[in-house]
Write a protein that holds these residues in place. Structure first.
Motif, PDB file in Angstrom:
ATOM      1  N   ASP A 104       0.854  -1.182   0.000  1.00 37.32           N
ATOM      2  CA  ASP A 104       0.000   0.000   0.000  1.00 37.32           C
ATOM      3  C   ASP A 104       0.891   1.234   0.000  1.00 37.32           C
ATOM      4  O   ASP A 104       1.884   1.285   0.700  1.00 37.32           O
ATOM      5  CB  ASP A 104      -0.890   0.001   1.233  1.00 37.32           C
ATOM      6  CG  ASP A 104      -1.642  -1.311   1.340  1.00 37.32           C
ATOM      7  OD1 ASP A 104      -2.377  -1.638   0.419  1.00 37.32           O
ATOM      8  OD2 ASP A 104      -1.469  -1.988   2.366  1.00 37.32           O
ATOM      9  N   VAL A 107       0.465   3.147   3.600  1.00 37.13           N
ATOM     10  CA  VAL A 107       1.072   2.618   4.812  1.00 37.13           C
ATOM     11  C   VAL A 107       2.563   2.376   4.651  1.00 37.13           C
ATOM     12  O   VAL A 107       3.036   2.083   3.554  1.00 37.13           O
ATOM     13  CB  VAL A 107       0.390   1.301   5.231  1.00 37.13           C
ATOM     14  CG1 VAL A 107       0.737   0.196   4.263  1.00 37.13           C
ATOM     15  CG2 VAL A 107       0.802   0.907   6.631  1.00 37.13           C
ATOM     16  N   SER A 108       3.253   2.492   5.745  1.00 39.80           N
ATOM     17  CA  SER A 108       4.680   2.168   5.801  1.00 39.80           C
ATOM     18  C   SER A 108       5.412   2.674   4.564  1.00 39.80           C
ATOM     19  O   SER A 108       5.682   1.920   3.646  1.00 39.80           O
ATOM     20  CB  SER A 108       4.890   0.666   5.903  1.00 39.80           C
ATOM     21  OG  SER A 108       4.589   0.048   4.673  1.00 39.80           O
TER      22      SER A 108
ATOM     23  N   ARG B  22      -3.060  -4.218   5.027  1.00 39.69           N
ATOM     24  CA  ARG B  22      -1.675  -4.310   5.508  1.00 39.69           C
ATOM     25  C   ARG B  22      -1.309  -5.680   6.048  1.00 39.69           C
ATOM     26  O   ARG B  22      -0.132  -5.954   6.302  1.00 39.69           O
ATOM     27  CB  ARG B  22      -1.453  -3.296   6.631  1.00 39.69           C
ATOM     28  CG  ARG B  22      -2.127  -1.961   6.397  1.00 39.69           C
ATOM     29  CD  ARG B  22      -1.866  -1.026   7.553  1.00 39.69           C
ATOM     30  NE  ARG B  22      -2.496   0.275   7.331  1.00 39.69           N
ATOM     31  CZ  ARG B  22      -2.432   1.289   8.173  1.00 39.69           C
ATOM     32  NH1 ARG B  22      -1.760   1.143   9.301  1.00 39.69           N
ATOM     33  NH2 ARG B  22      -3.029   2.441   7.914  1.00 39.69           N
ATOM     34  N   THR B  27      -0.651  -4.399  11.280  1.00 38.44           N
ATOM     35  CA  THR B  27      -1.715  -3.516  11.758  1.00 38.44           C
ATOM     36  C   THR B  27      -1.724  -3.513  13.277  1.00 38.44           C
ATOM     37  O   THR B  27      -1.959  -4.542  13.898  1.00 38.44           O
ATOM     38  CB  THR B  27      -3.083  -3.987  11.229  1.00 38.44           C
ATOM     39  OG1 THR B  27      -3.052  -4.049   9.804  1.00 38.44           O
ATOM     40  CG2 THR B  27      -4.165  -3.027  11.675  1.00 38.44           C
TER      41      THR B  27
END
Lengths: 183, 183
Positions: A104, A107-108, B22, B27
């Motif tokens: 994604d 995220v991160s 994720r 998460t």
DNA sequence: GGCCGTCCAGTACGGTCGTACAGGACATAC
DNA sequence: GTATGTCCTGTACGACCGTACTGGACGGCC
């Protein structure tokens, strides 16, 4: 020099294996160190940020992917065949590769400014070559299905010889794209 | 009662979405809490061990999988069709499902004695129904390829209506198994 | 001999994780 | 009004993570 080179390659080998089994985030430096018989500080000495370990492992695959993208492919089938060859050849690192590829964006952030993020820039190009620009719903789905089949099919058959995996994988990959009603 | 039930479902919804994007390990409770507008302790209050959150999210899918395995399928094609239906119907949790299903047995014992490990016991049964007992190399590879295609194909097309995904996915799934030389 | 660079262990630090515990806001029951 | 239970916050803890720093063992070079 020789001994140090040895430990470096041993660390790389252990890391490659662990990353393939558990994924990048789930593999700690201590795990890798334990597999080689060192401490995690020793591993960190050779590969300063953890990212570099993954980057170095991914490096040859990334180079080959660049060459693969630059090469002209007459048809999409040709590209799919090349993609299958790539996945099979680098099956030991394909999980790592896919983690960057399909991660994604939100995220991160793959560590701010990390080199690993490079692969993610491939994604659009790979996917465009695979499904064309502005693909329909069904085509897009088949693209992801193919990538998923490639990853799992190669990762879960590490015990089989490369040639056999490539042959079977190629068959499945082509089948996904084939129009069952004759195309 | 009503308000608390609300937050519970809201937590579940947010967790389902984040887990799908994720993965479970990536998460945190804080992430889920932030998505709902609470603190992580509030989330922990409703779902005491983190495992229970995943277990509750997975619960309906796990029940359906059990029913699916108990049901008799005339041919393997029938089972594949049922499997595709399952994957599409539970696409919002299929990543979580697959994490348990395909996780390495060696690493991360899924928390000692955790309920999540239940799904892993399905694996052998699912895989056996899919590829038969003691499958050949090519068949085994196709089994994993199918599972991979199912996961990515459904997860990456959340924006499409279920019917469309099921139709396209079914086509790809059948294609993987089809003998291209006529079978 | 001394000097220096490589390779690795030991220790410590800041950060994040899941979790346990105490306390407060609030509604309901008595 | 007081007691009780639910729902949530705040704080704190231990465990783990990646990393920085220090120091020691070892070998090549002068």
């Amino acid at each position: 020099m020789t001994t140090a080179d040895d430990t470096r390659t041993r660390i790389l080998a252990a890391a490659r294996e662990l990353f393939a089994e558990r994924g990048y985030a789930a593999t700690s430096l201590a795990d890798i160190a334990a597999a080689v018989g060192l401490t995690k500080t020793a591993v960190a000495y050779h590969f300063h940020p953890k990212d570099r370990l993954a980057a170095e492992i991914l490096s040859p695959a990334a180079d080959d992917m660049l060459a693969l993208l630059d090469a002209g492919h007459e048809s999409r089938d040709d590209f799919v065949e090349a993609l299958v060859g790539f996945a099979v050849r680098y099956r030991s690192v394909i999980r790592l590769f896919m983690e960057d590829l399909a991660g994604d964006d939100s995220v991160s952030p793959v560590s701010p400014g990390s080199e690993r993020a490079v692969i993610r820039t491939y994604r659009d190009e790979i996917f465009t070559k695979l499904v064309g620009e502005d693909p329909g719903a069904e085509t897009r789905l088949k693209g992801w299905a193919l990538l998923g089949a490639l990853q799992w099919g190669t990762v879960k058959t590490m015990d089989l010889p490369e040639d056999q995996v490539r042959a079977a994988m190629l068959e499945s990959a082509r089948a996904i794209w084939q129009d069952p009603r004759g195309g």
